[in-house]
Design an enzyme around this catalytic site. Structure first.
Site, PDB file in Angstrom:
ATOM      1  N   ASN A 208       0.840  -1.186   0.000  1.00  9.95           N
ATOM      2  CA  ASN A 208       0.000   0.000   0.000  1.00  9.95           C
ATOM      3  C   ASN A 208       0.879   1.240   0.000  1.00  9.95           C
ATOM      4  O   ASN A 208       2.104   1.139  -0.004  1.00  9.95           O
ATOM      5  CB  ASN A 208      -0.965  -0.010   1.196  1.00  9.95           C
ATOM      6  CG  ASN A 208      -0.224  -0.149   2.515  1.00  9.95           C
ATOM      7  OD1 ASN A 208       0.579   0.703   2.878  1.00  9.95           O
ATOM      8  ND2 ASN A 208      -0.476  -1.247   3.237  1.00  9.95           N
ATOM      9  N   ASP A 304      -4.904 -10.629  12.223  1.00  9.43           N
ATOM     10  CA  ASP A 304      -5.354  -9.322  12.701  1.00  9.43           C
ATOM     11  C   ASP A 304      -4.523  -8.985  13.942  1.00  9.43           C
ATOM     12  O   ASP A 304      -4.830  -9.405  15.056  1.00  9.43           O
ATOM     13  CB  ASP A 304      -6.840  -9.361  13.043  1.00  9.43           C
ATOM     14  CG  ASP A 304      -7.426  -7.984  13.286  1.00  9.43           C
ATOM     15  OD1 ASP A 304      -6.700  -7.138  13.834  1.00  9.43           O
ATOM     16  OD2 ASP A 304      -8.595  -7.767  12.926  1.00  9.43           O
ATOM     17  N   ILE A 305      -3.466  -8.216  13.740  1.00  6.80           N
ATOM     18  CA  ILE A 305      -2.516  -7.945  14.818  1.00  6.80           C
ATOM     19  C   ILE A 305      -3.155  -7.111  15.914  1.00  6.80           C
ATOM     20  O   ILE A 305      -2.994  -7.392  17.115  1.00  6.80           O
ATOM     21  CB  ILE A 305      -1.263  -7.246  14.254  1.00  6.80           C
ATOM     22  CG1 ILE A 305      -0.609  -8.133  13.180  1.00  6.80           C
ATOM     23  CG2 ILE A 305      -0.270  -6.949  15.380  1.00  6.80           C
ATOM     24  CD1 ILE A 305       0.528  -7.466  12.445  1.00  6.80           C
ATOM     25  N   LEU A 306      -3.893  -6.075  15.535  1.00  5.70           N
ATOM     26  CA  LEU A 306      -4.532  -5.198  16.519  1.00  5.70           C
ATOM     27  C   LEU A 306      -5.515  -5.974  17.387  1.00  5.70           C
ATOM     28  O   LEU A 306      -5.503  -5.861  18.618  1.00  5.70           O
ATOM     29  CB  LEU A 306      -5.242  -4.048  15.806  1.00  5.70           C
ATOM     30  CG  LEU A 306      -6.059  -3.093  16.681  1.00  5.70           C
ATOM     31  CD1 LEU A 306      -5.185  -2.433  17.742  1.00  5.70           C
ATOM     32  CD2 LEU A 306      -6.751  -2.045  15.818  1.00  5.70           C
ATOM     33  N   PHE A 323      -4.974   2.444  14.531  1.00  7.62           N
ATOM     34  CA  PHE A 323      -5.170   3.468  13.509  1.00  7.62           C
ATOM     35  C   PHE A 323      -6.172   2.938  12.496  1.00  7.62           C
ATOM     36  O   PHE A 323      -6.184   1.738  12.202  1.00  7.62           O
ATOM     37  CB  PHE A 323      -3.853   3.809  12.805  1.00  7.62           C
ATOM     38  CG  PHE A 323      -3.042   4.868  13.513  1.00  7.62           C
ATOM     39  CD1 PHE A 323      -2.813   6.102  12.923  1.00  7.62           C
ATOM     40  CD2 PHE A 323      -2.503   4.626  14.765  1.00  7.62           C
ATOM     41  CE1 PHE A 323      -2.061   7.076  13.561  1.00  7.62           C
ATOM     42  CE2 PHE A 323      -1.749   5.587  15.425  1.00  7.62           C
ATOM     43  CZ  PHE A 323      -1.529   6.819  14.812  1.00  7.62           C
ATOM     44  N   LYS A 337     -14.723  -0.128  14.112  1.00  7.95           N
ATOM     45  CA  LYS A 337     -13.491  -0.916  14.156  1.00  7.95           C
ATOM     46  C   LYS A 337     -12.964  -1.008  15.592  1.00  7.95           C
ATOM     47  O   LYS A 337     -12.515  -2.069  16.027  1.00  7.95           O
ATOM     48  CB  LYS A 337     -12.426  -0.284  13.250  1.00  7.95           C
ATOM     49  CG  LYS A 337     -11.078  -0.984  13.285  1.00  7.95           C
ATOM     50  CD  LYS A 337     -10.082  -0.333  12.324  1.00  7.95           C
ATOM     51  CE  LYS A 337      -8.729  -1.023  12.369  1.00  7.95           C
ATOM     52  NZ  LYS A 337      -7.767  -0.451  11.417  1.00  7.95           N
TER      53      LYS A 337
END
Length: 397
Positions: A208, A304-306, A323, A337
């Protein structure tokens, strides 16, 4: 916290100069010694007598005052303080600082010092948003100048927007933070940054447009507050800050492993733009064009690290900050989220191509917490980092 601290206060020429009088009072209430410097333009808004009386100190105005030069030269004056504060910092003063001008006492003091400097910008919204001011602000950020504000609101000129000088108590809090230097002393903080790159074959990957600038700025701001920072970064466009433990990764899976290995920490801030998907089976050889047509790429979901860290049953950081880069319904999607992932705060920003934020030098964020939603004015990524770092310090202390 400010007892016996010496503040050299430079008052620029703007309607916000009247706030400097209250700022002097607030600083002296906390035990600080304030030495005032009033620019020629500043004296059009506040009188030398009122400034000197409130400070309880001699006022300095003239670069070429021979008596002052004999008693305390401008070099000594510039270096005798613990912190130099410019409030209000006008567009003109900021331009002089950014370009090294020294044509009056204030600008000469600022050029001749190795003392930390803090500015509280104040100007018309169009002046604040002008490209020249944005360039000067970026230069001052890079030079390590502390910036507090500006705030958004009604202005004396009748316009509305960012450009109002921060309130005196906000400036006092920023001064206390800057002089404390160790608000996060002994605290271990994890910061992720940059993009991830998910390989398709040995020469191609999915990624990205994240530059890693915001995560890097945040790590630098946390170090400035005394934190021990573990900096897990993907392949970013900017070098990592000094004073951090750097762990370089490429993929989302590698980032998760690095994050888990870095725990426990008091706070974890996930500023990295992690790819949601990867190619399920990356090719060991370069994929070639064939007569059969396009390659058939199957995708798999990345970890999904968060959410993984936010939902830990044991050893969860006291503060987890995520974020959310969104292009539509920014606040609504980011708030959803936060609840879905289970983190404490979400920093939301609009990365629609027209904003120039993704990969750019500025950010326009909304901080979403249990306590409510805060819209921050558009500012440099360094300013966002400094403000967020101070909020993190307040939450952990």
């Amino acid at each position: 916290m400010l007892a016996s601290k010496r503040i050299l206060l430079i008052i620029g020429g703007g309607i916000a100069a009247f706030k400097s009088l209250d700022l002097i009072r607030r600083l002296r209430e906390r035990g600080a010694e304030v030495t005032p410097v009033l620019t020629r333009a500043g004296s059009e808004f506040v009188t030398p007598l009122s400034v000197s009386a409130l400070a309880g100190q001699k006022l300095y105005q003239d670069l070429f005052d021979l008596t002052d030069e004999a008693e305390m030269g401008h070099i000594e004056l510039s270096r005798s303080a613990d912190l130099i504060v410019v409030a209000p910092a006008t567009a003109d003063l900021m331009a002089k600082m950014a370009n090294g001008h020294a044509d009056d006492l204030a600008s000469t003091l600022l050029l001749a010092t190795d003392t930390p400097v803090m500015i509280a910008p104040a100007m018309n919204v169009r002046m604040w948003q002008h490209r020249a001011t944005r360039r000067n602000t970026a230069t001052l950020d890079a030079d390590g100048i502390h910036v507090v504000g500006p705030n958004e609101g009604d202005m004396a000129c009748g316009e509305f927007g960012p450009g109002r000088m921060a309130e005196p108590l906000e400036i006092v809090a920023a001064i206390e933070s800057a002089l404390a230097g160790g608000l996060l002393q002994g605290k271990r903080v994890l910061v992720t940054s940059g993009p991830t790159q998910e390989p398709i074959d040995p020469v191609r990957y999915i990624a990205n447009r994240s530059s890693g600038a915001q995560g890097t700025a945040l790590a630098r701001a946390l170090v400035a507050l005394g934190a021990e920072v573990v900096f897990v970064t993907g392949p970013a466009d900017v070098p990592p800050p000094s004073g951090v433990e750097v762990i370089r990764v490429q993929t989302a899976q590698e980032m998760l492993k690095a994050v888990q290995a870095a725990l426990p920490v008091e706070a974890a801030v996930f500023a990295a733009a992690v790819a949601d998907w990867r190619v399920a089976s990356a090719s060991d050889s370069k994929l070639k064009k064939t007569k059969e047509g396009l390659p058939n790429l199957e995708f798999a979901e990345n970890p999904d690290i968060l959410a993984t860290v936010s939902q830990m049953k044991k050893g969860r950081p006291a503060l987890v900050v995520g974020f959310a880069a969104e292009t539509d319904d920014v606040v609504e999607n980011a708030a959803a989220k936060r609840l879905r992932k289970g983190c404490d705060w979400i920093v939301a920003n609009d990365v629609n191509h027209s904003t120039g934020i993704m990969g750019g030098a500025e950010n326009d964020v909304t901080l979403i917490m249990d306590e409510g939603v805060e819209d921050w004015p558009r500012m440099s990524k360094d300013q966002v980092a400094q403000k967020l770092a101070q909020r993190i310090a307040a939450a952990l202390t």
